[in-house]
Write a protein that holds these residues in place. Structure first.
Motif, PDB file in Angstrom:
ATOM      1  N   LYS A  59       0.836  -1.216   0.000  1.00  0.00           N
ATOM      2  CA  LYS A  59       0.000   0.000   0.000  1.00  0.00           C
ATOM      3  C   LYS A  59       0.865   1.258   0.000  1.00  0.00           C
ATOM      4  CE  LYS A  59      -4.023  -2.096   0.708  1.00  0.00           C
ATOM      5  NZ  LYS A  59      -5.062  -2.199  -0.227  1.00  0.00           N
ATOM      6  N   LEU A  60       2.128   1.106   0.414  1.00  0.00           N
ATOM      7  CA  LEU A  60       3.056   2.238   0.419  1.00  0.00           C
ATOM      8  C   LEU A  60       3.955   2.246  -0.810  1.00  0.00           C
ATOM      9  CD1 LEU A  60       4.084   2.190   4.179  1.00  0.00           C
ATOM     10  CD2 LEU A  60       2.417   3.665   3.059  1.00  0.00           C
ATOM     11  N   GLY A  61       3.629   1.377  -1.783  1.00  0.00           N
ATOM     12  CA  GLY A  61       4.371   1.377  -3.030  1.00  0.00           C
ATOM     13  C   GLY A  61       5.520   0.395  -3.116  1.00  0.00           C
ATOM     14  N   TYR A  62       5.681  -0.487  -2.145  1.00  0.00           N
ATOM     15  CA  TYR A  62       6.746  -1.483  -2.180  1.00  0.00           C
ATOM     16  C   TYR A  62       6.161  -2.802  -2.701  1.00  0.00           C
ATOM     17  CZ  TYR A  62       9.688   1.717   0.389  1.00  0.00           C
ATOM     18  OH  TYR A  62      10.432   2.804   0.766  1.00  0.00           O
ATOM     19  N   GLU A  63       6.376  -3.061  -3.976  1.00  0.00           N
ATOM     20  CA  GLU A  63       5.770  -4.219  -4.644  1.00  0.00           C
ATOM     21  C   GLU A  63       6.644  -5.466  -4.633  1.00  0.00           C
ATOM     22  OE1 GLU A  63       2.676  -4.383  -5.819  1.00  0.00           O
ATOM     23  OE2 GLU A  63       2.306  -2.331  -5.161  1.00  0.00           O
ATOM     24  N   VAL A  64       7.927  -5.320  -4.316  1.00  0.00           N
ATOM     25  CA  VAL A  64       8.863  -6.442  -4.380  1.00  0.00           C
ATOM     26  C   VAL A  64       9.336  -6.776  -2.969  1.00  0.00           C
ATOM     27  CG1 VAL A  64      11.114  -7.193  -5.251  1.00  0.00           C
ATOM     28  CG2 VAL A  64       9.609  -5.814  -6.704  1.00  0.00           C
ATOM     29  N   GLN A  65       9.276  -8.061  -2.623  1.00  0.00           N
ATOM     30  CA  GLN A  65       9.825  -8.522  -1.357  1.00  0.00           C
ATOM     31  C   GLN A  65      10.732  -9.708  -1.644  1.00  0.00           C
ATOM     32  OE1 GLN A  65       7.030  -9.273   1.785  1.00  0.00           O
ATOM     33  NE2 GLN A  65       8.546 -10.274   3.055  1.00  0.00           N
ATOM     34  N   VAL A  66      11.953  -9.639  -1.128  1.00  0.00           N
ATOM     35  CA  VAL A  66      12.945 -10.678  -1.386  1.00  0.00           C
ATOM     36  C   VAL A  66      13.469 -11.200  -0.056  1.00  0.00           C
ATOM     37  CG1 VAL A  66      15.160 -11.199  -2.484  1.00  0.00           C
ATOM     38  CG2 VAL A  66      13.601  -9.560  -3.554  1.00  0.00           C
ATOM     39  N   SER A  67      13.605 -12.508   0.018  1.00  0.00           N
ATOM     40  CA  SER A  67      14.230 -13.157   1.156  1.00  0.00           C
ATOM     41  C   SER A  67      15.636 -13.558   0.729  1.00  0.00           C
ATOM     42  CB  SER A  67      13.432 -14.402   1.553  1.00  0.00           C
ATOM     43  OG  SER A  67      14.075 -15.082   2.602  1.00  0.00           O
ATOM     44  N   LEU A  68      16.628 -13.051   1.421  1.00  0.00           N
ATOM     45  CA  LEU A  68      18.025 -13.333   1.099  1.00  0.00           C
ATOM     46  C   LEU A  68      18.625 -14.205   2.185  1.00  0.00           C
ATOM     47  CD1 LEU A  68      18.954  -9.707   0.132  1.00  0.00           C
ATOM     48  CD2 LEU A  68      19.007 -11.638  -1.422  1.00  0.00           C
ATOM     49  N   ARG A  69      19.236 -15.309   1.774  1.00  0.00           N
ATOM     50  CA  ARG A  69      19.904 -16.199   2.720  1.00  0.00           C
ATOM     51  C   ARG A  69      21.407 -16.044   2.545  1.00  0.00           C
ATOM     52  NH1 ARG A  69      16.544 -21.577   1.379  1.00  0.00           N
ATOM     53  NH2 ARG A  69      17.400 -21.038  -0.628  1.00  0.00           N
ATOM     54  N   PHE A  70      22.106 -15.938   3.679  1.00  0.00           N
ATOM     55  CA  PHE A  70      23.545 -15.706   3.642  1.00  0.00           C
ATOM     56  C   PHE A  70      24.297 -16.727   4.488  1.00  0.00           C
ATOM     57  CE2 PHE A  70      21.742 -11.548   2.857  1.00  0.00           C
ATOM     58  CZ  PHE A  70      22.525 -11.062   1.829  1.00  0.00           C
ATOM     59  N   ASN A  71      25.468 -17.079   4.002  1.00  0.00           N
ATOM     60  CA  ASN A  71      26.473 -17.763   4.795  1.00  0.00           C
ATOM     61  C   ASN A  71      27.652 -16.810   4.886  1.00  0.00           C
ATOM     62  OD1 ASN A  71      25.236 -20.272   5.378  1.00  0.00           O
ATOM     63  ND2 ASN A  71      25.494 -20.815   3.234  1.00  0.00           N
ATOM     64  N   LEU A  72      28.232 -16.727   6.069  1.00  0.00           N
ATOM     65  CA  LEU A  72      29.324 -15.792   6.300  1.00  0.00           C
ATOM     66  C   LEU A  72      30.659 -16.513   6.332  1.00  0.00           C
ATOM     67  CD1 LEU A  72      27.787 -13.561   9.110  1.00  0.00           C
ATOM     68  CD2 LEU A  72      27.634 -13.275   6.633  1.00  0.00           C
ATOM     69  N   ASP A  73      31.686 -15.772   5.974  1.00  0.00           N
ATOM     70  CA  ASP A  73      33.065 -16.246   6.108  1.00  0.00           C
ATOM     71  C   ASP A  73      33.431 -16.057   7.575  1.00  0.00           C
ATOM     72  OD1 ASP A  73      35.739 -16.766   6.125  1.00  0.00           O
ATOM     73  OD2 ASP A  73      36.286 -15.144   4.746  1.00  0.00           O
ATOM     74  N   LYS A  74      33.445 -17.143   8.286  1.00  0.00           N
ATOM     75  CA  LYS A  74      33.621 -17.060   9.733  1.00  0.00           C
ATOM     76  C   LYS A  74      35.093 -17.048  10.163  1.00  0.00           C
ATOM     77  CE  LYS A  74      29.415 -19.621   9.913  1.00  0.00           C
ATOM     78  NZ  LYS A  74      29.500 -19.913   8.530  1.00  0.00           N
ATOM     79  N   ALA A  75      35.997 -16.857   9.222  1.00  0.00           N
ATOM     80  CA  ALA A  75      37.421 -16.765   9.571  1.00  0.00           C
ATOM     81  C   ALA A  75      37.682 -15.541  10.439  1.00  0.00           C
ATOM     82  CB  ALA A  75      38.270 -16.711   8.300  1.00  0.00           C
ATOM     83  N   ASP A  76      36.890 -14.486  10.236  1.00  0.00           N
ATOM     84  CA  ASP A  76      37.018 -13.269  11.032  1.00  0.00           C
ATOM     85  C   ASP A  76      36.035 -13.362  12.202  1.00  0.00           C
ATOM     86  OD1 ASP A  76      36.822 -10.705  12.136  1.00  0.00           O
ATOM     87  OD2 ASP A  76      37.095  -9.721  10.207  1.00  0.00           O
ATOM     88  N   PRO A  77      36.508 -13.278  13.442  1.00  0.00           N
ATOM     89  CA  PRO A  77      35.605 -13.402  14.585  1.00  0.00           C
ATOM     90  C   PRO A  77      34.549 -12.299  14.664  1.00  0.00           C
ATOM     91  CG  PRO A  77      37.838 -12.896  15.320  1.00  0.00           C
ATOM     92  CD  PRO A  77      37.893 -13.114  13.843  1.00  0.00           C
ATOM     93  N   ARG A  78      34.741 -11.201  13.950  1.00  0.00           N
ATOM     94  CA  ARG A  78      33.771 -10.096  13.943  1.00  0.00           C
ATOM     95  C   ARG A  78      32.776 -10.205  12.792  1.00  0.00           C
ATOM     96  NH1 ARG A  78      32.683  -6.717  17.172  1.00  0.00           N
ATOM     97  NH2 ARG A  78      32.158  -5.222  15.591  1.00  0.00           N
ATOM     98  N   ALA A  79      32.843 -11.267  12.018  1.00  0.00           N
ATOM     99  CA  ALA A  79      32.023 -11.393  10.811  1.00  0.00           C
ATOM    100  C   ALA A  79      30.539 -11.198  11.101  1.00  0.00           C
ATOM    101  CB  ALA A  79      32.263 -12.741  10.138  1.00  0.00           C
ATOM    102  N   PHE A  80      30.033 -11.893  12.092  1.00  0.00           N
ATOM    103  CA  PHE A  80      28.606 -11.810  12.398  1.00  0.00           C
ATOM    104  C   PHE A  80      28.213 -10.392  12.814  1.00  0.00           C
ATOM    105  CE2 PHE A  80      24.997 -12.049  15.274  1.00  0.00           C
ATOM    106  CZ  PHE A  80      24.088 -12.767  14.514  1.00  0.00           C
ATOM    107  N   ASP A  81      28.964  -9.818  13.742  1.00  0.00           N
ATOM    108  CA  ASP A  81      28.649  -8.467  14.226  1.00  0.00           C
ATOM    109  C   ASP A  81      28.769  -7.426  13.118  1.00  0.00           C
ATOM    110  OD1 ASP A  81      28.152  -9.442  16.772  1.00  0.00           O
ATOM    111  OD2 ASP A  81      30.216  -9.088  17.442  1.00  0.00           O
ATOM    112  N   ASP A  82      29.813  -7.526  12.300  1.00  0.00           N
ATOM    113  CA  ASP A  82      29.993  -6.574  11.195  1.00  0.00           C
ATOM    114  C   ASP A  82      28.843  -6.678  10.196  1.00  0.00           C
ATOM    115  OD1 ASP A  82      32.390  -5.854  12.365  1.00  0.00           O
ATOM    116  OD2 ASP A  82      33.644  -6.903  10.877  1.00  0.00           O
ATOM    117  N   PHE A  83      28.486  -7.920   9.854  1.00  0.00           N
ATOM    118  CA  PHE A  83      27.412  -8.131   8.883  1.00  0.00           C
ATOM    119  C   PHE A  83      26.087  -7.581   9.410  1.00  0.00           C
ATOM    120  CE2 PHE A  83      23.827 -10.325   7.083  1.00  0.00           C
ATOM    121  CZ  PHE A  83      24.098 -10.340   5.733  1.00  0.00           C
ATOM    122  N   THR A  84      25.720  -7.945  10.637  1.00  0.00           N
ATOM    123  CA  THR A  84      24.429  -7.498  11.162  1.00  0.00           C
ATOM    124  C   THR A  84      24.375  -5.986  11.339  1.00  0.00           C
ATOM    125  OG1 THR A  84      25.113  -8.044  13.426  1.00  0.00           O
ATOM    126  CG2 THR A  84      23.801  -9.692  12.244  1.00  0.00           C
ATOM    127  N   ALA A  85      25.474  -5.376  11.731  1.00  0.00           N
ATOM    128  CA  ALA A  85      25.496  -3.909  11.854  1.00  0.00           C
ATOM    129  C   ALA A  85      25.277  -3.258  10.493  1.00  0.00           C
ATOM    130  CB  ALA A  85      26.818  -3.450  12.463  1.00  0.00           C
TER     131      ALA A  85
END
Length: 151
Positions: A59-85
């Motif tokens: 109703k606000l003009g957003y006609e496309v919705q996408v679900s994105l699934r990700f796997n992270l490179d966990k070699a960096d211990p900050r990967a999860f925090d950096d990605f989510t931020a």
């Protein structure tokens, strides 16, 4: 622990979140004072987290919705925090979920149209840090969407 009266109140509240307290009193079969005390208790203990508006993005003009699934490179211990931020900073991201299993995270993203989606994808999604693999699923139809629970 919830008793039958609490469950009955929650069931009626989920069925009609905008119901007036007087209607809830009648439907749940409790007094006004009892309803008020029980709702306050349910809020205080975190059973009822919030009363919120559910927006129909289309109703606000957003006609496309996408679900994105990700796997992270966990070699960096900050990967999860950096990605989510970084993902939190994308205004078109409406939901971020984490998982155990073959997928690390899932984002829900809305866009006005395919051109807008392509812009978001190129400028904001592809720049998210520490991504090792991703997959996109475009929403075609929502068959069932409910907040109701078997109470």
């Amino acid at each position: 622990m919830l008793d039958d009266t609490d469950r009955r109140i929650l069931r009626h509240l989920l069925a009609d979140p905008e119901a007036a307290n007087a209607d809830l009193v009648e439907r749940a079969g409790v007094t006004s004072a009892s309803l008020w005390r029980r709702l306050e208790k349910l809020r205080a203990e975190g059973t009822i987290k919030a009363t919120s508006a559910r927006i129909d993005w289309r109703k606000l003009g957003y006609e496309v919705q996408v679900s994105l699934r990700f796997n992270l490179d966990k070699a960096d211990p900050r990967a999860f925090d950096d990605f989510t931020a970084a993902a939190r900073a994308v205004p078109e991201v409406t939901e971020i979920q984490t998982f155990l299993g073959s997928v690390d995270l899932r984002l829900s993203v809305i866009a006005r149209d395919m051109a807008h989606w392509q812009q978001i994808y190129r400028e904001k999604i592809l720049t998210l840090p520490h991504v090792s693999d991703s997959d996109a699923l475009m929403l075609v139809a929502t068959i069932k969407e409910t907040q109701e629970m078997p109470l």
